[in-house]
Design an enzyme around this catalytic site. Structure first.
Site, PDB file in Angstrom:
ATOM      1  N   LYS A 178       0.862  -1.179   0.000  1.00  0.00           N
ATOM      2  CA  LYS A 178       0.000   0.000   0.000  1.00  0.00           C
ATOM      3  C   LYS A 178       0.904   1.237   0.000  1.00  0.00           C
ATOM      4  O   LYS A 178       1.416   1.642   1.042  1.00  0.00           O
ATOM      5  CB  LYS A 178      -0.882   0.006   1.253  1.00  0.00           C
ATOM      6  CG  LYS A 178      -2.265   0.653   1.070  1.00  0.00           C
ATOM      7  CD  LYS A 178      -2.247   2.111   0.760  1.00  0.00           C
ATOM      8  CE  LYS A 178      -1.860   2.947   1.969  1.00  0.00           C
ATOM      9  NZ  LYS A 178      -1.798   4.390   1.612  1.00  0.00           N
ATOM     10  N   GLU A 254       9.118   1.305  11.175  1.00  0.00           N
ATOM     11  CA  GLU A 254      10.161   2.332  10.965  1.00  0.00           C
ATOM     12  C   GLU A 254       9.454   3.667  11.029  1.00  0.00           C
ATOM     13  O   GLU A 254       8.733   4.037  10.105  1.00  0.00           O
ATOM     14  CB  GLU A 254      10.820   2.124   9.600  1.00  0.00           C
ATOM     15  CG  GLU A 254      11.496   0.788   9.414  1.00  0.00           C
ATOM     16  CD  GLU A 254      12.773   0.674  10.228  1.00  0.00           C
ATOM     17  OE1 GLU A 254      13.340  -0.427  10.287  1.00  0.00           O
ATOM     18  OE2 GLU A 254      13.212   1.696  10.807  1.00  0.00           O
ATOM     19  N   CYS A 288      13.573  10.766   7.168  1.00  0.00           N
ATOM     20  CA  CYS A 288      13.380  10.405   8.577  1.00  0.00           C
ATOM     21  C   CYS A 288      14.689  10.460   9.343  1.00  0.00           C
ATOM     22  O   CYS A 288      14.716  10.727  10.534  1.00  0.00           O
ATOM     23  CB  CYS A 288      12.811   9.004   8.667  1.00  0.00           C
ATOM     24  SG  CYS A 288      13.942   7.785   7.989  1.00  0.00           S
ATOM     25  N   GLU A 390       8.717  16.270  15.625  1.00  0.00           N
ATOM     26  CA  GLU A 390       9.187  16.069  14.253  1.00  0.00           C
ATOM     27  C   GLU A 390       8.422  16.998  13.321  1.00  0.00           C
ATOM     28  O   GLU A 390       7.198  17.030  13.334  1.00  0.00           O
ATOM     29  CB  GLU A 390       8.979  14.624  13.817  1.00  0.00           C
ATOM     30  CG  GLU A 390       9.406  14.378  12.374  1.00  0.00           C
ATOM     31  CD  GLU A 390       9.114  12.971  11.904  1.00  0.00           C
ATOM     32  OE1 GLU A 390       7.950  12.575  11.870  1.00  0.00           O
ATOM     33  OE2 GLU A 390      10.086  12.251  11.582  1.00  0.00           O
TER      34      GLU A 390
END
Ligand SMILES: NC(=O)c1ccc[n+]([C@@H]2O[C@H](COP(=O)([O-])OP(=O)(O)OC[C@H]3O[C@@H](n4cnc5c(N)ncnc54)[C@H](O)[C@@H]3O)[C@@H](O)[C@H]2O)c1
Ligand SMILES: O=C/C=C/C=C(\O)C(=O)O
Length: 486
Positions: A178, A254, A288, A390
């Site tokens: 996906k 992750e 990331c 973040e």
């Protein structure tokens, strides 16, 4: 106008509910095409095709045959390099110079990286003494886990997808992927390559859509999925982990990060500036592993800040095909709104905007794109939200420090634990500091230097599990013990 269809059992399938949504290029907001959202019917068909393929020809492939076929897939991606490059840059807006050196080459290499591991990795064996004196032998056997759900983010669409699909297929599993709703193109294109290379139908499947009440949720809650590997935001990982708990499916997560760069006064200044610039601004800060917190030993602080500002001023935004451009837009207007909200929050929290802080004037042709200025802040408190949350954009906060103990405490003062970089010419200090940083990957005098055999993953809120090298084996296989009485 392109149609991005689901890829199920070796065929492209439109949405049965005729639920298509737009795919737009973040460079100028032009319409690329329409994505066919998979409903429960399409997701169910994809999972069942993957399940059936395990018992078909794919289940009879030897490890050597799988590896040879996946090497062919890698070679075919490289043969169609330009198509993948064009598709990725249109979806993300990233410079061709970046995608041609990172995204597409790694997208192919990930299918080969695991072959060596599989060929050279032994399984365990023990000889057991028994009372009758004849003994027994215990032999480990690894078997595929089954149908793997692969849920991917939009920042490195091909690379992060094949980083999972490569080892999953090498271990004999089948997958249902996906991709992010923002970047459907390269994952869709990979279906053609799978067919061209003779990968049996049902081994590789793609379902498009969103998360909640769409393909993402339908896939991760499907009872025939045997394990889920996810890359994306931490809060999404928490939701997927709950879905995986039903039926005790294993997960590999992750997730997010708020990574620190630690710059000591004895560093090689230009090396540290170059590496920190890349880690903060490459891919428009949408990495990331990227740096959003920079700690600089006080004697060097002003010089380092000045050099960073000079380099930020040199960044050249432009279209992906502009050879001079080294800075693209954010992936979408929705994401730009999020990053701009942090630019505003930084002002409210008292930041000094050293450079950037707004939206650049890109001219009439590009004014519709999700462009944003690369930004450096100083002067924020350690508990400022901009320093703790973040942002996932081209921005970072620089703060001076005075001691090794202080900077280690600062770097570790975050709920995340994904990556960090340490810049110093003092080797023993570099290792001493790296050993104390709570992060899955610590680079010394480098950034994003990737050995695909090494453990890769996050601690704390940055994830669960490790990918890369032998670590992928643990997730993508079941390990059985066979005990033979002699
Ligand atoms: N640790 C890593 O290796 C790594 C790598 C890249 C990106 N990321 C993280 O990913 C984030 C940016 O990517 P993003 O915005 O696409 O993340 P996201 O979590 O919003 O979406 C990731 C994927 O999950 C799907 N999804 C969303 N909600 C879902 C649900 N309830 N059930 C099932 N699927 C769902 C989305 O459709 C998308 O395909 C950042 O936080 C970044 O740090 C981490
Ligand atoms: O945005 C995050 C980048 C992740 C990179 C990898 O997973 C890799 O290099 O294998």
């Amino acid at each position: 106008m392109q149609e991005f269809k689901n890829f199920i059992n070796g065929e492209y399938v439109g949405s049965s509910e005729d639920r298509r949504f737009e795919n737009r290029c973040p460079v100028d907001n032009s319409l690329i095409g329409y994505v066919h959202e998979a409903g429960q019917r399409e997701v169910d068909a994809a999972v069942k095709a993957a399940k059936a393929a395990l018992k078909g020809p794919w289940g009879q492939f030897t490890q050597a045959q799988r590896i040879a076929l996946l090497n062919r897939v890698a070679d075919r991606i490289n043969e169609r390099f330009e198509e993948f490059l064009e598709a990725e840059c249109r979806d993300t807006g990233k410079p061709r110079s970046l995608a041609s050196h990172i995204d597409i080459p790694r997208g192919a290499a990930n299918f080969k990286a695991f072959s060596e591991t599989l060929n050279n990795q032994s399984t365990e064996g023990f000889r057991l003494d028994t009372p009758d004196g004849r003994g027994a032998i215990n032999v480990g056997q690894r078997t595929p886990k089954g149908v793997i759900a692969v849920v991917c983010p939009w920042n490195l669409p091909l690379l992060l997808m094949t980083w999972k699909v490569g080892p999953a297929l090498a271990c004999g599993n089948t997958v249902v992927v996906k991709p992010s709703e923002d970047t459907p193109a390269t994952t869709t294109l990979l279906g053609e390559v799978m067919n061209e290379c003779g990968v049996p139908a049902g081994v590789f499947n793609v379902v498009h859509g969103f998360g909640p009440n769409s393909a993402g949720e339908f896939l991760t809650t499907h009872p025939l999925v045997d394990a889920i590997t996810f890359t994306g935001e931490t809060r999404t990982g928490e939701i997927i982990m709950q879905a995986a708990s039903v039926g005790l499916r294993n997960i590999s997560l992750e997730c997010g990060g708020k990574n620190a760069a630690i710059v000591f006064a004895d560093c090689d200044l230009e090396k540290a500036v170059e590496g920190t610039m890349r880690s903060a601004f490459v891919n428009c800060g949408q990495v990331c592993l990227g740096t959003e917190r920079v700690y600089v030993e006080r004697p060097l602080f002003e010089r380092f800040l000045a050099r960073m500002k000079e380099e930020v001023a040199r960044l050249k935004p432009g279209r992906p095909e502009d050879a001079q451009a080294n800075f693209g837009p954010l992936v979408s207007h929705q994401h730009r709104d999020k990053v701009l909200s942090y630019y505003e929050l930084a002002r409210q929290e008292g930041a000094k905007v050293e450079i950037g802080g707004g939206v650049p004037d890109m001219g009439e042709a590009l004014s519709g794109g999700a462009w944003i200025e690369p930004t450096i802040w100083t002067g924020l408190a350690d508990d400022a939200r901009v320093v703790r949350e973040e942002i996932f954009g081209p921005c970072c906060h620089l703060r001076p420090f005075d001691s090794e103990e202080e900077v280690i405490a600062l770097a570790n003062d975050t709920p995340y634990g994904l990556a960090a970089s340490v810049w110093t010419e003092n080797g023993s200090r570099a290792l001493r500091v790296a050993e104390q940083i709570e992060a899955g990957t610590v680079w010394i005098n480098s950034w994003f230097l990737r050995d695909l055999r090494a453990a890769f993953g996050g601690m704390k809120h940055s994830g669960i599990g490790r990918e890369g090298g032998v670590h992928g084996l643990e997730f993508y296989t079941e390990l059985k013990n066979i005990c033979i009485k002699l």
